[in-house]
Motif scaffolding. Structure first.
Motif, short mmCIF file in Angstrom:
data_model
loop_
_atom_site.label_atom_id
_atom_site.label_comp_id
_atom_site.label_asym_id
_atom_site.label_seq_id
_atom_site.Cartn_x
_atom_site.Cartn_y
_atom_site.Cartn_z
N ALA A 235 6.77 -32.38 -0.36
CA ALA A 235 8.32 -31.78 -0.95
C ALA A 235 7.98 -31.72 -2.29
O ALA A 235 6.96 -32.71 -3.04
N LEU A 236 8.24 -30.61 -2.94
CA LEU A 236 7.93 -30.22 -4.45
C LEU A 236 9.05 -30.19 -5.29
O LEU A 236 9.95 -29.41 -4.83
N ILE A 237 9.27 -31.08 -6.52
CA ILE A 237 10.32 -31.16 -7.16
C ILE A 237 10.04 -30.17 -8.52
O ILE A 237 8.97 -30.51 -9.19
N ALA A 238 10.91 -29.32 -8.85
CA ALA A 238 10.69 -28.50 -10.00
C ALA A 238 10.79 -29.38 -11.16
O ALA A 238 11.56 -30.01 -11.57
N PRO A 239 9.63 -29.33 -12.09
CA PRO A 239 9.71 -30.18 -13.41
C PRO A 239 10.92 -29.82 -14.38
O PRO A 239 11.49 -28.53 -14.18
N GLY A 240 11.30 -30.70 -14.76
CA GLY A 240 12.77 -30.62 -15.77
C GLY A 240 11.99 -29.92 -17.03
O GLY A 240 10.96 -30.34 -17.18
N GLY A 241 12.93 -29.26 -17.83
CA GLY A 241 12.27 -28.85 -19.06
C GLY A 241 12.43 -27.28 -19.43
O GLY A 241 13.73 -26.66 -19.08
N GLU A 242 11.64 -26.53 -19.67
CA GLU A 242 11.49 -25.19 -20.06
C GLU A 242 11.15 -24.21 -19.18
O GLU A 242 10.83 -22.86 -19.52
N ARG A 243 10.97 -24.58 -18.01
CA ARG A 243 10.52 -23.36 -16.89
C ARG A 243 11.41 -23.36 -15.57
O ARG A 243 11.96 -24.38 -15.21
N HIS A 244 11.72 -22.32 -14.92
CA HIS A 244 12.18 -22.20 -13.79
C HIS A 244 10.92 -22.17 -12.67
O HIS A 244 9.94 -22.13 -12.91
N MET A 245 11.60 -22.58 -11.48
CA MET A 245 10.46 -22.63 -10.37
C MET A 245 10.87 -21.66 -9.34
O MET A 245 12.18 -21.54 -8.96
N ARG A 246 10.06 -21.02 -8.86
CA ARG A 246 10.58 -20.00 -7.67
C ARG A 246 9.32 -20.02 -6.63
O ARG A 246 7.94 -20.17 -6.94
N LEU A 247 9.51 -19.24 -5.69
CA LEU A 247 8.32 -19.21 -4.66
C LEU A 247 8.08 -17.65 -4.64
O LEU A 247 8.45 -16.63 -5.04
N ARG A 248 6.71 -17.80 -4.21
CA ARG A 248 5.67 -16.21 -4.18
C ARG A 248 5.06 -16.53 -2.89
O ARG A 248 4.55 -17.62 -2.64
N ARG A 249 4.74 -15.19 -2.34
CA ARG A 249 3.77 -15.11 -1.30
C ARG A 249 2.55 -14.43 -1.65
O ARG A 249 2.59 -13.28 -2.00
N ALA A 250 1.33 -15.06 -1.47
CA ALA A 250 0.12 -14.52 -1.69
C ALA A 250 -0.27 -13.32 -0.62
O ALA A 250 0.51 -13.28 0.27
N ALA A 251 -1.40 -12.74 -1.14
CA ALA A 251 -1.76 -11.55 0.02
C ALA A 251 -2.00 -12.24 0.94
O ALA A 251 -2.14 -11.50 2.16
N SER A 252 -2.64 -13.46 1.39
CA SER A 252 -3.08 -14.16 2.47
C SER A 252 -1.75 -14.46 3.08
O SER A 252 -1.91 -14.90 4.63
N PHE A 267 23.44 -22.11 -17.15
CA PHE A 267 22.98 -23.06 -18.24
C PHE A 267 22.19 -24.25 -17.83
O PHE A 267 21.95 -25.42 -18.20
N SER A 268 21.32 -23.82 -16.89
CA SER A 268 20.28 -24.96 -16.23
C SER A 268 18.90 -24.27 -16.30
O SER A 268 18.56 -23.03 -16.15
N MET A 269 17.86 -25.12 -16.65
CA MET A 269 16.70 -24.92 -16.61
C MET A 269 15.71 -26.17 -15.98
O MET A 269 15.75 -27.25 -16.95
N PRO A 270 15.35 -26.15 -14.98
CA PRO A 270 15.08 -25.08 -13.81
C PRO A 270 16.48 -24.73 -13.24
O PRO A 270 17.17 -25.73 -13.47
N SER A 271 16.79 -23.70 -12.74
CA SER A 271 17.93 -23.41 -11.83
C SER A 271 17.71 -23.24 -10.47
O SER A 271 16.93 -22.84 -10.10
N VAL A 272 18.81 -23.94 -9.63
CA VAL A 272 18.74 -23.61 -8.35
C VAL A 272 19.00 -22.22 -7.53
O VAL A 272 18.35 -21.89 -6.82
N ASP A 273 19.75 -21.37 -8.64
CA ASP A 273 19.95 -20.07 -8.38
C ASP A 273 18.67 -19.33 -8.34
O ASP A 273 18.21 -18.50 -7.39
#
Length: 375
Positions: A235-252, A267-273
């Motif tokens: 389980a990975l928890i997004a760091p609080g602060g100044e960045r959003h967390m999102r998923l990406r899919r690599a070429a692999s 009004f949130s950073m990071p955002s659930v949306d």
């Protein structure tokens, strides 16, 4: 629960006379808030609340004598007064703040830095006052019994681990999420699908939260770093602060998280949306997602995007949510298949692994108390 037009009454508890004056001055500048008392110690605070009960307490944990943590556990939790912990963002301060949230505090806020004597910081004013007004709305009777020292609990094994290899569980939470996530993640088996989480929390606090969870769960829990790959049992928890967390899919084809700068969303950073929208784009329909307790509407649009992409989507029900704000907004927008009690959420998420909306299985928990809607 809707408050009357009367101002929110606040007790400020801090051993620093300067910071007490700062908070009193800052909160007093809001016409909807009235500071009715100050206390320099837990003993003074106890005497005050026995004589006059405030709507909200702001609490410093680091005080001489009884100390803020004991005051929280012995007095505040028993009287069920909504409390905001105002803490330093040091490693020790963050760890104790997480313990305070588990013990019954509603929210945590870092102490503003660089505040000059005699100055009302406009940013601090907006942030602190908004949190006080929001916390005053919390129904403390929904707060579960405080956890003094959570210990690891046995966790079942997912019957078909092969289903977890390319499946993702995505979660979002805010106020009340520390307790909710602690309960949910403890119920997940070590071979469950990878989990990604946004919990609204200040910078510097999410690492302590992840460490706390990692010590009590069968799965591995850690604060996410840019480029971390998703894997079963992690389980990975997004760091609080100044960045959003999102998923990406690599070429692999592998899924990973990326931490990106941007403007706050809801009004949130990071955002659930942001997290859920990206999960809908790269992981759905092999995705199960849930919005848990919290204030505001963050997560509603992202959960709707996930459902429209074929994901299994849920919200925590009102009876078990400390704040039925985020789940309610998502439900109203048609983003969730069902409202699920917190004690059944882990079973529901696991039961949904490998299913589609047309063939969704029932949760493993007996006598489910869920509200469903048609697909």
């Amino acid at each position: 629960m809707t408050r009357s037009a009367a101002p929110v009454t606040v007790l400020v508890v801090d051993d620093s006379s300067f910071f007490r004056r700062f908070l009193t001055r800052t909160l007093g500048a809001d016409p909807g808030i009235e500071v009715i008392g100050e206390a320099a110690s837990a003993e003074e605070a106890h005497e005050f609340v026995m004589a006059r009960r405030p709507d909200v307490i702001t609490l410093d944990l680091e005080m001489p004598g009884l100390g803020g943590m004991q005051f929280l556990r012995q007095t505040v939790a028993r009287l069920r007064i909504p409390t905001i912990v105002v803490s330093s963002s040091t490693q020790l301060g963050a760890r104790r703040s997480i313990e305070a949230l588990e013990a019954g505090a509603v929210d945590v806020m870092p102490k503003p830095q660089g505040v000059a004597p005699g100055m009302v910081d406009n940013i601090a004013l907006a942030t602190i006052a908004a949190r006080v007004r929001a916390v005053a709305q919390v129904d403390m009777h929904r707060m579960k019994s405080p956890v003094s020292d959570p210990a690891p609990v046995p966790s079942p094994t997912l019957a078909a681990p092969v289903l977890s290899r390319d499946w993702v569980i995505a979660l979002g939470a805010s106020t009340g999420g520390v307790q909710a996530l602690g309960s949910l993640l403890q119920a997940l088996p070590a071979n469950c699908p990878p989990v990604v989480i946004v919990q609204h929390m200040p910078a510097g606090f999410t690492e302590a939260f992840a460490r706390r969870l990692n010590a009590t769960c069968a799965i591995e829990v850690r604060e996410a770093q840019h480029g971390d790959r998703l894997s079963p049992g992690l389980a990975l928890i997004a760091p609080g602060g100044e960045r959003h967390m999102r998923l990406r899919r690599a070429a692999s084809g592998a899924l990973a998280v990326e931490l990106v700068t941007g403007d706050p969303v809801c009004f949130s950073m990071p955002s659930v949306d942001v997290l859920l929208t990206s999960a809908a784009q790269v992981a759905a329909p092999r995705l199960s997602a849930a919005v848990l307790t919290g204030m505001g509407s963050d997560g509603a649009n992202g959960l709707l995007a996930a459902r429209l992409a074929g994901a299994q989507t849920y919200v925590q029900d009102e009876a078990t949510s400390l704040v039925f704000g985020m789940p309610a907004r998502a439900w109203e927008r048609g983003a969730a298949l069902a409202q699920v009690p917190l004690d059944q959420m882990a079973a529901q998420l696991l039961a949904s692994v490998g299913t589609t909306s047309a063939t969704q299985r029932a949760p493993a928990a007996p006598a489910p108390r869920m509200t469903h809607r048609g697909v």
